[in-house]
Design an enzyme around this catalytic site. Sequence first.
Site, PDB file in Angstrom:
ATOM      1  N   GLU A   1       0.842  -1.201   0.000  1.00  0.00           N
ATOM      2  CA  GLU A   1       0.000   0.000   0.000  1.00  0.00           C
ATOM      3  C   GLU A   1       0.876   1.249   0.000  1.00  0.00           C
ATOM      4  O   GLU A   1       1.914   1.294   0.653  1.00  0.00           O
ATOM      5  CB  GLU A   1      -0.895  -0.011   1.251  1.00  0.00           C
ATOM      6  CG  GLU A   1      -1.909   1.112   1.319  1.00  0.00           C
ATOM      7  CD  GLU A   1      -2.843   0.941   2.520  1.00  0.00           C
ATOM      8  OE1 GLU A   1      -3.249   1.975   3.070  1.00  0.00           O
ATOM      9  OE2 GLU A   1      -3.149  -0.203   2.917  1.00  0.00           O
TER      10      GLU A   1
ATOM     11  N   ASP B   1       0.189   5.438   0.618  1.00  0.00           N
ATOM     12  CA  ASP B   1      -0.857   6.321   1.142  1.00  0.00           C
ATOM     13  C   ASP B   1      -0.487   7.791   1.107  1.00  0.00           C
ATOM     14  O   ASP B   1       0.607   8.162   1.539  1.00  0.00           O
ATOM     15  CB  ASP B   1      -1.119   6.039   2.642  1.00  0.00           C
ATOM     16  CG  ASP B   1      -1.670   4.663   2.914  1.00  0.00           C
ATOM     17  OD1 ASP B   1      -2.347   4.113   2.047  1.00  0.00           O
ATOM     18  OD2 ASP B   1      -1.420   4.156   4.023  1.00  0.00           O
TER      19      ASP B   1
ATOM     20  N   GLU C   1      -2.503  10.665   3.148  1.00  0.00           N
ATOM     21  CA  GLU C   1      -3.620  10.959   4.040  1.00  0.00           C
ATOM     22  C   GLU C   1      -3.527  12.435   4.431  1.00  0.00           C
ATOM     23  O   GLU C   1      -2.522  12.872   4.993  1.00  0.00           O
ATOM     24  CB  GLU C   1      -3.579  10.081   5.293  1.00  0.00           C
ATOM     25  CG  GLU C   1      -3.881   8.622   5.002  1.00  0.00           C
ATOM     26  CD  GLU C   1      -3.870   7.764   6.257  1.00  0.00           C
ATOM     27  OE1 GLU C   1      -4.834   7.023   6.480  1.00  0.00           O
ATOM     28  OE2 GLU C   1      -2.875   7.847   7.007  1.00  0.00           O
TER      29      GLU C   1
END
Length: 288
Positions: A94, A96, A98
């Site tokens: 993953e 990310d 955010e």
Amino acid sequence: MSALVGLFVGLSLVGLVSSAKFDELFQPSWALDHFTYEGELLRLKLDNYSGAGFQSKSKYLFGKVTVQIKLVEGDSAGTVTAFYMSSDGPTHNEFDFEFLGNSTGEPYLVQTNVYVNGVGNREQRLNLWFDPTKDFHSYSFLWNQRHVVFLVDETPIRLHTNMENKGIPYPKDQPMGVYSSIWNADDWATQGGRVKTDWSHAPFVASYKGFEIAACEVPASVTSADSAKNCSSNGERRYWWDEPTLSELSSHQSHQLLWVKANHMVYDYCTDTARFPVPPVECLHHHH
């Protein structure tokens, strides 16, 4: 980098996808009633009933994924808007972005993370050199066999290098979907959860446009080993992401990354001795 995409896409169109239309690449994954469309503009809203999210229709291995986002204006404390790529399962990979909301006047923080084989805890946080709520800015992942580069308006803000030669696993054989969502995370998002979401400011709205995926599309039926082979250049085909110019950052990009780290980084897991008394092994080897 974008010019290079155009240059090399012509050499091999095998498995490549590129578009700027939401409904060609993506579909809502939850809370369809919290989506609004205005032409090419998509808005996701968060209220005290629900957030919302979308996902790509396909999974990809290597390439570049970009979306333009205008983040929640005003008091966005407690909210998180996420843009990320992920594979499936307990040993997933993953990448990310955010975006952690904040009280009016405080800077938006961007938290990045990388999971490899299900292991994360690689957070970095930085404040941006612009107000991401006033206009659209592009956020991208560039991913090939050599590195993963997180880009903001084409400026690298994070580099995750392939260090398999040091015994460190690298995400290179699990196709990933592309996702985005907005949700309430006031248990941790703003000042460690001390500042809660003020629902009197709802709905909180994140706006999107400029969806681009220039990457190797992997059908669901293809095995990991075959997808890695199919998405790598060989004698018959050359993919733009395997070109030597993209195997490492340019001198200019390296300077940009150093500038970001020196002026905008507020947290790096590599220097968090409370969490990691023994530094994670990749932190010992990163050049930047």
